[in-house]
Design a protein around this motif. Structure first.
Motif, mmCIF file in Angstrom:
data_model
loop_
_atom_site.group_PDB
_atom_site.id
_atom_site.type_symbol
_atom_site.label_atom_id
_atom_site.label_comp_id
_atom_site.label_asym_id
_atom_site.label_seq_id
_atom_site.Cartn_x
_atom_site.Cartn_y
_atom_site.Cartn_z
ATOM 1 N N THR A 86 1.041 -1.301 0.077
ATOM 2 C CA THR A 86 -0.193 0.017 -0.126
ATOM 3 C C THR A 86 0.897 1.408 0.055
ATOM 4 O O THR A 86 1.626 1.277 0.771
ATOM 5 C CB THR A 86 -0.939 -0.057 1.198
ATOM 6 O OG1 THR A 86 -1.685 -1.217 1.319
ATOM 7 C CG2 THR A 86 -1.938 1.276 1.120
ATOM 8 N N SER A 91 -6.036 3.953 0.458
ATOM 9 C CA SER A 91 -6.891 3.021 1.310
ATOM 10 C C SER A 91 -6.990 1.935 0.983
ATOM 11 O O SER A 91 -7.279 0.878 1.897
ATOM 12 C CB SER A 91 -8.425 3.731 1.280
ATOM 13 O OG SER A 91 -8.898 3.383 0.184
ATOM 14 N N GLN A 92 -6.632 1.343 -0.174
ATOM 15 C CA GLN A 92 -6.498 -0.128 -0.808
ATOM 16 C C GLN A 92 -5.060 -0.477 -1.362
ATOM 17 O O GLN A 92 -4.362 0.340 -1.726
ATOM 18 C CB GLN A 92 -7.546 -0.250 -2.084
ATOM 19 C CG GLN A 92 -8.750 0.027 -1.568
ATOM 20 C CD GLN A 92 -9.436 -0.872 -0.887
ATOM 21 O OE1 GLN A 92 -9.049 -2.306 -0.523
ATOM 22 N NE2 GLN A 92 -10.607 -0.669 -0.081
ATOM 23 N N HIS A 94 -2.285 -2.425 -3.669
ATOM 24 C CA HIS A 94 -1.966 -3.076 -5.036
ATOM 25 C C HIS A 94 -1.106 -4.341 -4.738
ATOM 26 O O HIS A 94 -0.445 -4.497 -3.907
ATOM 27 C CB HIS A 94 -1.353 -1.926 -5.946
ATOM 28 C CG HIS A 94 0.343 -1.650 -5.357
ATOM 29 N ND1 HIS A 94 1.403 -1.737 -6.056
ATOM 30 C CD2 HIS A 94 0.643 -0.832 -4.303
ATOM 31 C CE1 HIS A 94 2.544 -1.331 -5.548
ATOM 32 N NE2 HIS A 94 2.022 -1.017 -4.331
ATOM 33 N N TYR A 152 -14.728 -7.523 -6.444
ATOM 34 C CA TYR A 152 -15.367 -8.076 -5.168
ATOM 35 C C TYR A 152 -16.715 -8.271 -5.393
ATOM 36 O O TYR A 152 -17.644 -7.304 -6.242
ATOM 37 C CB TYR A 152 -15.291 -6.813 -4.160
ATOM 38 C CG TYR A 152 -15.923 -7.160 -2.750
ATOM 39 C CD1 TYR A 152 -15.289 -7.605 -1.860
ATOM 40 C CD2 TYR A 152 -17.187 -6.565 -2.586
ATOM 41 C CE1 TYR A 152 -15.550 -7.789 -0.439
ATOM 42 C CE2 TYR A 152 -17.722 -6.664 -1.539
ATOM 43 C CZ TYR A 152 -17.135 -7.644 -0.264
ATOM 44 O OH TYR A 152 -17.640 -7.819 0.897
ATOM 45 N N PHE A 175 -9.028 -6.753 -2.267
ATOM 46 C CA PHE A 175 -9.639 -5.347 -2.495
ATOM 47 C C PHE A 175 -11.065 -5.723 -1.335
ATOM 48 O O PHE A 175 -11.909 -6.617 -1.337
ATOM 49 C CB PHE A 175 -10.141 -5.261 -3.691
ATOM 50 C CG PHE A 175 -11.327 -4.105 -4.024
ATOM 51 C CD1 PHE A 175 -11.031 -3.036 -3.417
ATOM 52 C CD2 PHE A 175 -12.283 -4.437 -4.641
ATOM 53 C CE1 PHE A 175 -11.841 -1.901 -3.834
ATOM 54 C CE2 PHE A 175 -13.175 -3.467 -5.018
ATOM 55 C CZ PHE A 175 -12.756 -2.199 -4.462
ATOM 56 N N ARG A 176 -11.080 -4.661 -0.609
ATOM 57 C CA ARG A 176 -12.204 -5.001 0.512
ATOM 58 C C ARG A 176 -12.735 -3.434 0.456
ATOM 59 O O ARG A 176 -12.547 -2.512 1.329
ATOM 60 C CB ARG A 176 -11.748 -5.108 1.919
ATOM 61 C CG ARG A 176 -12.606 -5.372 2.830
ATOM 62 C CD ARG A 176 -11.829 -5.601 4.375
ATOM 63 N NE ARG A 176 -10.976 -6.593 4.402
ATOM 64 C CZ ARG A 176 -11.167 -7.868 4.925
ATOM 65 N NH1 ARG A 176 -12.429 -7.779 5.285
ATOM 66 N NH2 ARG A 176 -10.402 -8.656 4.823
ATOM 67 N N PRO A 177 -13.846 -3.461 -0.281
ATOM 68 C CA PRO A 177 -14.332 -1.846 -0.418
ATOM 69 C C PRO A 177 -15.447 -1.649 0.431
ATOM 70 O O PRO A 177 -16.172 -2.789 1.224
ATOM 71 C CB PRO A 177 -15.239 -1.791 -1.875
ATOM 72 C CG PRO A 177 -15.554 -3.252 -2.124
ATOM 73 C CD PRO A 177 -14.684 -4.198 -1.384
ATOM 74 N N LYS A 189 -11.186 -2.556 -8.349
ATOM 75 C CA LYS A 189 -10.277 -1.591 -7.524
ATOM 76 C C LYS A 189 -10.152 -0.287 -8.476
ATOM 77 O O LYS A 189 -10.264 0.655 -7.959
ATOM 78 C CB LYS A 189 -8.825 -2.406 -7.352
ATOM 79 C CG LYS A 189 -8.663 -3.066 -6.007
ATOM 80 C CD LYS A 189 -7.514 -3.460 -6.082
ATOM 81 C CE LYS A 189 -6.668 -4.266 -6.893
ATOM 82 N NZ LYS A 189 -5.254 -4.623 -6.524
ATOM 83 N N SER A 193 -11.816 1.729 -5.551
ATOM 84 C CA SER A 193 -11.006 1.850 -4.483
ATOM 85 C C SER A 193 -10.954 3.121 -3.830
ATOM 86 O O SER A 193 -10.689 3.294 -2.504
ATOM 87 C CB SER A 193 -9.430 1.769 -5.149
ATOM 88 O OG SER A 193 -8.967 2.687 -5.651
ATOM 89 N N ASP A 195 -9.298 5.636 -4.427
ATOM 90 C CA ASP A 195 -7.615 5.892 -4.654
ATOM 91 C C ASP A 195 -7.254 6.956 -5.710
ATOM 92 O O ASP A 195 -6.246 7.363 -5.655
ATOM 93 C CB ASP A 195 -6.722 4.998 -4.161
ATOM 94 C CG ASP A 195 -6.986 4.130 -2.749
ATOM 95 O OD1 ASP A 195 -7.237 5.059 -1.783
ATOM 96 O OD2 ASP A 195 -6.832 3.001 -2.474
#
Length: 577
Positions: A86, A91-92, A94, A152, A175-177, A189, A193, A195
């Motif tokens: 990260t 926040s997410q 790669h 996701y 990836f956890r949105p 993502k 994401s 981001d």
């Protein structure tokens, strides 16, 4: 953050470069099968992801010359190290992955770092960087640059684990949105994401290189430490990956030794320069109509013109109704759309090659995803109302099946539609169903300067590479997806004017997608780009070894193969000084 979380060995019938498939397996028309369709193993997913990414990037046809005239698919035994990393402020994570061949040359330490093209998964540049670096004994470091195929599923609250298999919220996911109650569909993502991954492309590349050094410390503890002072690092990428390595070149410090960027998506303000979003949304609106102005026999197939023409004719009429073109009949409207594109810098060569992107609805797919990324839109809050889901034949959303979810890591491209995931357009309306949504996308840059979208778009602006850093930029002059007039040409002109060490290879009769040269109409008309990327890597490596001077600017008189097979003389690779 950069310590290896997973290490796997790949030898015998499961090598680093082709997962044991070899050229024959990569050429197979069907992907490697899963023993259990709904529950593939990590090894099966890896093999299939490698198969998909090779075929998406390289021309592997029998007459294309890959593996004979240029490139390598030789089996390379070794180890893979993978992790989630990260960048500061994101926040997410790669994905970062490092392939270390058993034949790694510890006496001549070399890392080739790369970023996936498009929005592909972490193996998205294996045919670019892996094919050159692994046979030479270099470690190869990859990043999905904050995009990738870690889809996701909102309905089941499942995502993708480090090994590619599906996992639940109780497990570590790529990836956890954030998901609001009542939401449904699919998130990925690049779009969700929060981001704006493109803003951090360069930092993604550098962090992948740092991870490579950490992995080498682990692989060869007796030779540690590996660092930027004692290990050569060359960055290479194509398309978005080419833009990513150029963004890495602008970062402070002397951690990079050379950069090779093929057909890069790169933006610096200057004569003719345009953002990807600008010319993509313009093409999405106008190109279907404008193509009717070009002679029917000038467009390679697919798309099949007879099937596409009714849609293009409908677009012309809708554009006239909206005041975007003039003319009282289709012929006049098509000429109006063509003249608008031509006036804005589109060449006939770019329009001809751009027919492929029209046929596969690529312009809309790119615009929808990038609009969400630039605006940092949460799930369900796309600025033009789009979302993503598995779809029925009538394009209505439905829940994804377990078999579809399980294959996303291997089969996805990082941008729907594809792999069973489609675009849900809430603005669909007759007679030209997708036009209202496209008009909304096209209008987003007119938002106030302090809008989230405008701020995100501004973050895509590139700076110049570090002084003294050798850079080679390669671009096909027929590129219809990332036309050089909008991207590499103004970037190179600005860099050279600033005294940067940048060489520019302009390849005649080359478009954006080597993978489509397997189609006879494309292979006969266009030359591949990958041979020039490999040649540029050879030349910068020779320069770093003190064996040659720097690569020179070149306009390359390449010759398409026609109905025959690719021969080395047709490629006209520039000589090094």
């Amino acid at each position: 953050m950069i310590e290896p979380q997973r290490e796997t060995g790949h030898r015998g019938d499961d090598d680093l470069l082709t997962a044991g498939l070899g050229l024959a397996g990569l050429r197979a028309m069907v992907p490697p099968a899963f023993a259990e369709v709904a529950n593939p193993t990590a090894a099966e997913l890896r093999r299939r992801a490698i198969w998909n990414n090779w075929r998406g990037i390289a021309d592997l046809s029998a007459s294309g010359g890959y593996g004979q005239v240029y490139g390598s698919v030789a089996g390379v035994p070794g180890r893979e190290f993978s992790a989630f990393a990260t960048v500061a402020g994101a926040s997410q994570p790669h994905r970062v992955l490092v392939q270390v061949p058993d034949a790694f040359d510890q006496a001549k330490r070399c890392v080739v770092v790369t970023a996936s093209s498009g929005s592909r998964g972490v193996y998205g540049s294996i045919a670019v960087a892996g094919a050159w670096g692994l046979p030479k004994g270099c470690a190869v470091a990859y990043t999905d640059k904050g995009a990738g195929t870690d889809y996701y599923d909102i309905d089941t609250h499942t995502g993708v684990k480090l090994d590619g298999t599906r996992g639940t919220l109780e497990e570590a996911l790529a990836f956890r949105p954030d998901v609001d109650t009542g939401a449904s569909g699919v998130a990925f993502k690049h779009a969700h994401s929060g981001d704006n991954p493109e803003a951090d492309w360069g930092r993604h590349v550098k962090q992948a290189a740092e991870f490579a050094l950490s992995a080498l410390d682990r692989a060869f503890p007796q030779s540690a430490p590996f660092n930027f002072d004692n290990t050569r690092v060359i960055a290479v990428g194509i398309s978005n990956g080419g833009g990513a390595v150029l963004r890495a070149a602008e970062l402070e410090g002397e951690w990079l030794d050379a950069v090779v960027a093929g057909e890069p998506n790169i933006y610096v303000p200057g004569a003719g320069s345009r953002t990807l979003y600008d010319y993509t949304t313009e093409a999405a609106l106008l190109m279907p109509c404008a193509l009717l102005h070009l002679p029917a026999d000038s467009l390679p197939q697919p798309p099949v013109r007879a099937q596409a023409e009714p849609l293009w004719i409908a677009r012309c009429a809708a554009l006239k109704q909206s005041g975007l073109v003039t003319g009282d009949n289709t012929k006049a409207q098509a000429e109006s759309a063509y003249q608008r594109l031509h006036a804005n810098g589109w060449t006939d060569q770019a329009l001809t090659a751009g027919a492929l992107s029209v046929g596969f609805d690529l312009w809309r797919a790119v615009a929808v995803t990038y609009a969400s990324a630039y605006a940092r839109s949460p799930i369900g809050q796309h600025p033009c109302g789009y979302s993503f889901a598995a779809q029925n034949p009538d394009f209505s959303p439905r829940a994804a099946t377990q078999a579809e979810r399980s294959a996303w890591f291997a089969d996805g491209s990082g941008i729907p539609p594809g792999a069973g995931v489609g675009i849900v357009d809430t603005k669909l309306a007759p007679p030209d169903f997708t036009l209202p949504g496209l008009q909304c996308l096209r209008g987003l840059p007119e938002a106030p300067d302090d809008s989230a979208f405008k701020r995100g778009l501004a973050q895509t602006r590139a700076a110049m590479p570090r002084k003294g850093l050798p850079v080679v930029v390669i671009h096909g002059l027929d590129d219809g997806l990332v036309p050089p007039a909008f991207s590499s040409a103004p970037y190179v002109a600005t860099a050279q004017a600033a005294g940067r060490d940048v060489a520019y290879w302009q390849v005649k009769h080359a478009q954006h997608f080597d993978g489509f040269l397997a189609l006879p109409a494309y292979g006969a008309r266009y030359v591949p780009v990958l041979p020039y990327v490999y040649a540029a890597l050879d030349q910068v490596a020779a320069r770093l070894d003190g064996k040659a001077g720097k690569p020179a600017d070149a306009v390359i008189e390449a010759s398409p193969r026609g109905t025959g097979a690719v021969e080395a003389v047709q490629l006209a690779i520039p000589a090094q000084r």
